[in-house]
Scaffold this active site. Structure first.
Site, mmCIF file in Angstrom:
data_model
loop_
_atom_site.group_PDB
_atom_site.id
_atom_site.type_symbol
_atom_site.label_atom_id
_atom_site.label_comp_id
_atom_site.label_asym_id
_atom_site.label_seq_id
_atom_site.Cartn_x
_atom_site.Cartn_y
_atom_site.Cartn_z
ATOM 1 N N LYS A 136 45.913 29.106 32.929
ATOM 2 C CA LYS A 136 45.462 30.336 33.591
ATOM 3 C C LYS A 136 44.265 30.012 34.478
ATOM 4 O O LYS A 136 43.370 29.267 34.064
ATOM 5 C CB LYS A 136 45.087 31.373 32.529
ATOM 6 C CG LYS A 136 44.701 32.741 33.098
ATOM 7 C CD LYS A 136 44.374 33.741 31.993
ATOM 8 C CE LYS A 136 44.132 35.140 32.562
ATOM 9 N NZ LYS A 136 43.854 36.147 31.513
ATOM 10 N N SER A 194 46.660 40.501 31.836
ATOM 11 C CA SER A 194 46.289 39.847 33.069
ATOM 12 C C SER A 194 46.865 38.439 33.214
ATOM 13 O O SER A 194 46.894 37.898 34.314
ATOM 14 C CB SER A 194 44.763 39.755 33.165
ATOM 15 O OG SER A 194 44.245 38.914 32.131
ATOM 16 N N SER A 223 45.743 40.843 27.134
ATOM 17 C CA SER A 223 46.263 40.036 28.249
ATOM 18 C C SER A 223 47.076 38.811 27.879
ATOM 19 O O SER A 223 47.638 38.167 28.770
ATOM 20 C CB SER A 223 45.117 39.589 29.147
ATOM 21 O OG SER A 223 44.759 40.642 29.984
HETATM 22 N N1 GLN Z 1 44.649 45.346 30.503
HETATM 23 C C1 GLN Z 1 43.327 45.243 29.963
HETATM 24 C C2 GLN Z 1 42.314 45.434 31.072
HETATM 25 O O1 GLN Z 1 42.714 45.685 32.150
HETATM 26 C C3 GLN Z 1 43.134 43.943 29.253
HETATM 27 C C4 GLN Z 1 42.890 42.807 30.157
HETATM 28 C C5 GLN Z 1 42.666 41.539 29.400
HETATM 29 O O2 GLN Z 1 42.978 41.423 28.214
HETATM 30 N N2 GLN Z 1 42.063 40.593 30.077
HETATM 31 O O3 GLN Z 1 41.153 45.368 30.865
#
Ligand code: GLN
Length: 495
Positions: free
Chosen positions: A80, A161, A185
């Site tokens: 990532k 994400s 995410s």
């Molecule tokens: N979807 C969540 C957010 O937008 C979690 C994102 C994540 O875990 N990095 O904050």
């Protein structure tokens, strides 16, 4: 041969490399070829390190020839783009960091390299890991390799994400990948792409060199196509790191071995508050199926209550933006990444931040700054911290009665590109089942368990006590065996 190699699991590839059935170089080239073919469409990788990957694979082959037994020798992975990689551009999916080439390697990626892994490239992601769809990336969305049975033309999101990581592993453009999970995410994209995704206990994997979103909630973890493969990866990624003050100084057990443990006699809790109104029938049915599978494997099912679950999302969307607004203050055009020159210093700050950050990141910074501001701190941030403690207590109390919790991972299967983008609240609701485990810091995994009526994968979530990933792996492996999930995405190498 090329097509077969990309279908192997990490465990199968380990054996094949050891038995010299193929070389690490062949394995890397098969994946690099698949990336060349499919990545222009999927956009899962932001950059591909062809020469570096081949070099690492050749080094792995030399080591293998000498009888080296490091666990990840020659295993090709996607990273990532939130993990700093020495000398390799790391963008966090943001225009702000387009010029950023880290002078250091994150601890997690250094651990993977120590164990012999081959890095194929850096995976696309929502900007600064803020999002649930990969649509907030400055570098464009990622296409989910899965297609709706009845509407093959619809482009679906891979979740977020860590959407690039998930799409890459699902499409066979990597055998595994790293992700980070601040509110879901890793688990939500795993669920959307038919993969296993693991968020370990807070502190299990070092955050050093992982670009910060919300420091008290950020968890690095692995993606792979089987539970055992995620266990192999986590064994390498985990471990105490003096460079991260929240890294836990505890031994790393053999997670791979834990996958073989029986679930007989384990007590599995089913939290009644997760049965939200309006949960789609298919998700409810899959959950019931999961309960039945574990019961058949000898586990005891217990009804439990996590009464503060309903405050999880609200608490998360105060705490995470608050920490983000503070963490992202460093991108001022002076120290890191992009700079827009201005009339004076203040003008330089403003232009740099207005130019460098996309709309979702700006929205989070504004929310975070607001909830931390003098007049509102008590009403929002302080209150959220108190509710967070209650959520943690809910888990503590539940784990006095049960060994693991079983819930759905997400309230839907993958949705279409562009959907929910006009309504941030709708997007935030997708995290309803995943954020509580981040607020409490407890380990949680998503396991592919079935398909919805469109033929799209759905995941079940297993949550356990802090530092009891072994039970999480045992229960996840039992679900995997029972589900026998074997469906394949439409877009994949060799298809
Ligand atoms: N979807 C969540 C957010 O937008 C979690 C994102 C994540 O875990 N990095 O904050």
């Amino acid at each position: 041969m090329t097509q077969v190699l990309t279908d192997l699991t990490i465990a199968e590839a380990q054996a094949g490399l050891r038995d010299k059935r193929f070389s690490a170089e062949e394995l890397a080239l098969a994946h690099l070829h698949a990336i060349e073919t499919l990545n222009p469409r999927l956009n899962a990788y932001l950059s591909v390190g062809h020469a570096q990957a081949v070099e690492q694979a050749r080094a792995a082959d030399r080591a293998l020839a000498e009888g080296d037994t490091r666990p990840l020798l020659g295993i090709p992975l996607a990273i990532k783009d939130l993990f700093c990689t020495l000398g390799v551009r790391t963008t966090a999916g943001s225009k702000m960091l387009m010029p950023f080439i880290p002078p250091y390697e994150s601890t997690v990626t250094a651990n993977l390299l120590r164990d012999g892994a081959v890095f194929l490239g850096k995976a696309n992601m929502d900007e600064f890991a803020m999002g649930s769809s990969n649509m907030t990336s400055h570098f464009g969305p990622v296409e989910n390799p899965w297609k709706r049975r009845r509407d093959e033309s619809a482009v679906l999101v891979p979740g977020g994400s860590s959407g690039g990581s998930a799409a890459a592993v699902a499409a066979r453009l990597a055998m595994g990948a790293t992700g980070t999970d601040t509110g879901g995410s890793i688990r939500q994209p795993a669920s959307f792409c038919g993969l296993v995704g693991v968020k370990p206990t807070y502190g299990r994997c070092s955050r050093w060199g992982v670009i910060a979103f919300a420091s008290s909630l950020d968890h690095p973890g692995p993606f792979a196509r089987t539970v055992r493969d995620t266990a192999i990866l986590l064994n390498s990624m985990a471990g105490h790191d003096p460079k991260d003050s929240t890294s836990a100084d505890v031994a790393v057990p053999d997670f791979e071995k834990a996958c073989e443990r029986s679930v007989k006699g384990l007590r599995i809790g089913v939290p009644r508050e997760y049965r939200s109104d309006g949960m789609p029938g298919e998700i409810e049915a899959l959950w019931q199926q999961g309960i039945a599978w574990l019961k058949a494997a000898g586990a005891e099912i217990v009804d439990v209550s996590l009464p503060h679950t309903k405050y999880g999302l609200g608490t998360y969307y105060i705490v995470a933006p608050a920490e983000a607004s503070s963490n992202l203050a460093r991108y001022d055009g002076v120290r890191f990444g992009r700079r827009e020159n201005g009339e004076d210093l203040r003008d330089l700050y403003e232009r740099t931040r207005a130019e460098g950050f996309g709309p979702e990141v700006r929205r989070r910074i504004m929310i975070g700054t607001y909830v931390l501001s003098a007049g509102y701190y008590d009403a929002f941030y302080l209150r959220a911290q108190k509710v967070r403690a209650l959520i943690l207590r809910d888990f503590d109390e539940a784990f006095q009665r049960v060994d693991a919790l079983l819930t759905p991972t997400a309230p839907s299967a993958a949705f279409a590109l562009g959907e929910k983008m006009d309504d941030p609240i709708k997007m935030y609701l997708n995290d309803v089942f995943t954020v509580p485990a981040n607020l409490a810091g407890v380990p949680a995994a998503s396991v592919p368990a079935g398909l919805d009526s469109n033929g799209l994968p759905l995941g079940l979530q297993v949550i356990t006590r802090s530092f009891d990933e072994e039970t999480m792996f045992a229960v996840s492996a039992a679900l995997e065996r029972a589900a026998g999930f074997s469906a394949l995405p439409t877009l994949r190498a060799g298809a």
